[in-house]
Enzyme design. Structure first.
Site, short mmCIF file in Angstrom:
data_model
loop_
_atom_site.label_atom_id
_atom_site.label_comp_id
_atom_site.label_asym_id
_atom_site.label_seq_id
_atom_site.Cartn_x
_atom_site.Cartn_y
_atom_site.Cartn_z
N GLY A 8 0.72 -5.16 -5.30
CA GLY A 8 0.89 -4.04 -6.25
C GLY A 8 2.36 -3.73 -6.49
O GLY A 8 2.75 -2.58 -6.67
N GLY A 11 4.18 -1.39 -9.41
CA GLY A 11 3.92 0.04 -9.54
C GLY A 11 5.14 0.90 -9.25
O GLY A 11 6.26 0.40 -9.08
N GLN A 12 4.88 2.21 -9.20
CA GLN A 12 5.98 3.18 -9.02
C GLN A 12 6.73 2.91 -7.71
O GLN A 12 7.97 2.93 -7.69
CB GLN A 12 5.40 4.61 -9.02
N ARG A 36 -0.91 -7.91 -12.44
CA ARG A 36 -0.36 -7.97 -13.81
C ARG A 36 0.84 -8.89 -13.85
O ARG A 36 1.57 -9.01 -12.87
CB ARG A 36 0.14 -6.60 -14.26
N ASP A 54 -4.61 -10.90 -7.41
CA ASP A 54 -5.61 -9.83 -7.41
C ASP A 54 -6.04 -9.67 -5.96
O ASP A 54 -6.58 -10.61 -5.36
CB ASP A 54 -6.80 -10.25 -8.30
N TYR A 143 -10.59 9.24 -4.44
CA TYR A 143 -9.29 8.77 -3.93
C TYR A 143 -9.14 9.17 -2.46
O TYR A 143 -8.80 8.35 -1.61
CB TYR A 143 -8.18 9.41 -4.78
N LYS A 147 -8.79 7.03 0.96
CA LYS A 147 -7.58 7.14 1.78
C LYS A 147 -7.93 7.46 3.23
O LYS A 147 -7.37 6.87 4.15
CB LYS A 147 -6.62 8.18 1.19
N1 LIG Z 1 3.10 7.35 -6.18
C1 LIG Z 1 2.67 8.36 -5.44
O1 LIG Z 1 3.00 9.53 -5.71
C2 LIG Z 1 1.80 8.09 -4.23
C3 LIG Z 1 1.50 9.17 -3.38
C4 LIG Z 1 0.68 8.94 -2.28
C5 LIG Z 1 0.23 7.66 -2.01
N2 LIG Z 1 0.53 6.63 -2.85
C6 LIG Z 1 -0.02 5.31 -2.54
O2 LIG Z 1 0.97 4.30 -2.61
C7 LIG Z 1 0.40 3.07 -3.08
C8 LIG Z 1 1.16 2.56 -4.28
O3 LIG Z 1 1.21 3.59 -5.24
P1 LIG Z 1 2.03 3.48 -6.61
O4 LIG Z 1 2.36 4.88 -6.98
O5 LIG Z 1 3.08 2.47 -6.53
O6 LIG Z 1 0.84 3.01 -7.56
P2 LIG Z 1 0.92 2.46 -9.08
O7 LIG Z 1 -0.35 2.85 -9.74
O8 LIG Z 1 2.20 2.85 -9.70
O9 LIG Z 1 0.94 0.89 -8.83
C9 LIG Z 1 -0.17 0.19 -8.32
C10 LIG Z 1 0.03 -1.27 -8.65
O10 LIG Z 1 -1.13 -1.97 -8.16
C11 LIG Z 1 -1.45 -2.96 -9.11
N3 LIG Z 1 -2.86 -3.34 -8.98
C12 LIG Z 1 -3.95 -2.71 -9.49
N4 LIG Z 1 -5.06 -3.40 -9.20
C13 LIG Z 1 -4.67 -4.49 -8.50
C14 LIG Z 1 -5.36 -5.59 -7.94
N5 LIG Z 1 -6.69 -5.74 -8.05
N6 LIG Z 1 -4.64 -6.53 -7.28
C15 LIG Z 1 -3.29 -6.43 -7.17
N7 LIG Z 1 -2.59 -5.42 -7.71
C16 LIG Z 1 -3.27 -4.46 -8.36
C17 LIG Z 1 -1.14 -2.35 -10.46
O11 LIG Z 1 -0.95 -3.36 -11.45
C18 LIG Z 1 0.12 -1.55 -10.15
O12 LIG Z 1 1.28 -2.31 -10.45
C19 LIG Z 1 -1.08 3.39 -3.34
O13 LIG Z 1 -1.83 3.06 -2.20
C20 LIG Z 1 -1.10 4.89 -3.52
O14 LIG Z 1 -2.34 5.44 -3.21
C21 LIG Z 1 1.32 6.82 -3.96
#
Ligand SMILES: NC(=O)c1ccc[n+]([C@@H]2O[C@H](COP(=O)([O-])OP(=O)(O)OC[C@H]3O[C@@H](n4cnc5c(N)ncnc54)[C@H](O)[C@@H]3O)[C@@H](O)[C@H]2O)c1
Length: 322
Positions: A8, A11-12, A36, A54, A143, A147
């Site tokens: 992943g 992502g952010q 992606r 994936d 969610y 978690k």
């Molecule tokens: N950003 C926050 O504020 C926050 C807060 C608490 C926990 N988290 C946790 O941190 C982790 C990452 O969060 P984030 O904010 O970077 O999420 P995000 O949604 O920005 O990124 C998630 C990434 O996972 C990828 N993804 C989706 N389905 C997939 C699959 N089947 N196989 C591979 N990749 C796949 C997406 O393309 C995306 O790039 C998550 O577990 C989230 O629950 C984030």
């Protein structure tokens, strides 16, 4: 931690973690993966190793980890709170199926393992103020269900199979490089974009709703510090409460007004995300993270606001009209 695989990664969190680990470990020692394809020419492709994965495809997951001889796995791929509430079955299948595959790969290849939990792992019956590390966890969102189940599964893999699993409960993360992926705390990112573009923001989270938050540089430090922590000091593993600040919309508005005095805010509350926010704590007790691996965030609300507005203004260019 010498060679890391990240799921992943677009992502952010992942996009900034990849950048940091490429600097710390060398670009050849970071295997960045996502379901992606990154945009052509983006640094994630041009400055290091990227593969499509994936996480629900176990065979490919294991093959990438094995072929690249990684010693550490950071599993980030998941569906976030608001999106998961819209697609609960898909969220369960991805969040739990992906995590189970990740843990199996870590078990089979004996990898150091990190995955984030969230403040979403708490629920309305959790003590809301100064929420303890070990407390009631009865979340009411899909969610949150994934978690808290994930925290238990990671603890199980540690106790039953000796996998070195580590995790944190992230609060809302605020950053300017990559847009958030559909969480409840996203308002605290949107507000900075709208302040610069329109001088005004309509908050989808209501007045008085306090939630824990953290600026992304502190979140990235927390991942790296916990991965490097001495395991003999860790009494907890999955997952540590961490947070750098707790505020409600009026407080972030006031912080922005210190830099942009003409900024205004109204409310246009989204009942779904408000309901999720109401079920989460107001502020976490982070003392275990401090005691067991010296967690110490550097940004408070005002310091973050100054940095966010400065960096976002550069990023937005002509779009920043205020
Ligand atoms: N950003 C926050 O504020 C926050 C807060 C608490 C926990 N988290 C946790 O941190 C982790 C990452 O969060 P984030 O904010 O970077 O999420 P995000 O949604 O920005 O990124 C998630 C990434 O996972 C990828 N993804 C989706 N389905 C997939 C699959 N089947 N196989 C591979 N990749 C796949 C997406 O393309 C995306 O790039 C998550 O577990 C989230 O629950 C984030």
């Amino acid at each position: 931690m010498k060679k890391v695989m990240i799921t992943g990664c677009l992502g952010q969190i992942g996009s900034e973690l990849v950048e940091r680990l490429r600097k710390d470990l060398g670009a050849e020692n970071v295997i960045a993966t996502d379901v992606r394809q990154p945009e052509a020419g983006s640094p994630i492709l041009t400055e290091g190793h990227f593969e499509i994965l994936d996480v629900t495809d176990y065979e490919k997951f294991k093959k990438i980890a094995e072929d690249n001889h990684v010693d550490t796995l950071v599993h980030l791929a998941a569906l976030l709170s608001a999106v998961a509430e819209a697609k609960p079955k898909f969220a369960w299948d991805l969040n739990m199926g992906g995590l189970e595959n990740a843990l199996e790969v870590a078990r089979e290849l004996k990898l150091l393992f990190f995955t984030p939990s969230s403040i979403g792992a708490f629920g309305p019956s959790t003590p809301a103020d100064n929420t303890p590390q070990d407390t009631i966890q009865r979340p009411t969102t899909m969610y949150g269900v994934t978690k808290v189940s994930g925290e238990l599964l990671c603890d199980y893999y540690h106790k039953r199979f000796g996998v070195d699993t580590r995790g944190v409960r992230f609060p809302g993360l605020i950053s300017y490089k990559t847009l958030p992926g559909g969480g409840t705390t996203d308002y605290a990112v949107d507000i900075y974009y709208e302040a610069l573009k329109k001088g005004h923001y309509d908050s989808f989270i209501g007045k008085g709703t306090k939630m824990d938050m953290m600026y992304m540089p502190d979140a990235i430090d927390a991942i790296v510090d916990l991965l490097n922590a001495d395991p003999s000091r860790l009494k907890h593993r999955n997952a540590f409460n961490i947070s750098a600040m707790s505020f409600e919309p009026e407080e972030i508005k006031a912080s922005i007004q210190k830099v942009m005095p003409n900024f205004t805010m109204d409310y246009d509350v989204d009942p779904v995300r408000q309901g999720i926010a109401d079920s989460w704590p107001n502020s976490l007790d982070v003392s275990c993270a401090k005691e067991e691996w010296d967690f110490s965030p550097k940004y408070d609300l005002d310091k973050m606001t100054v940095d966010m507005l400065e960096k976002l203004r550069i990023k937005l260019g002509d779009e920043a009209k205020f």
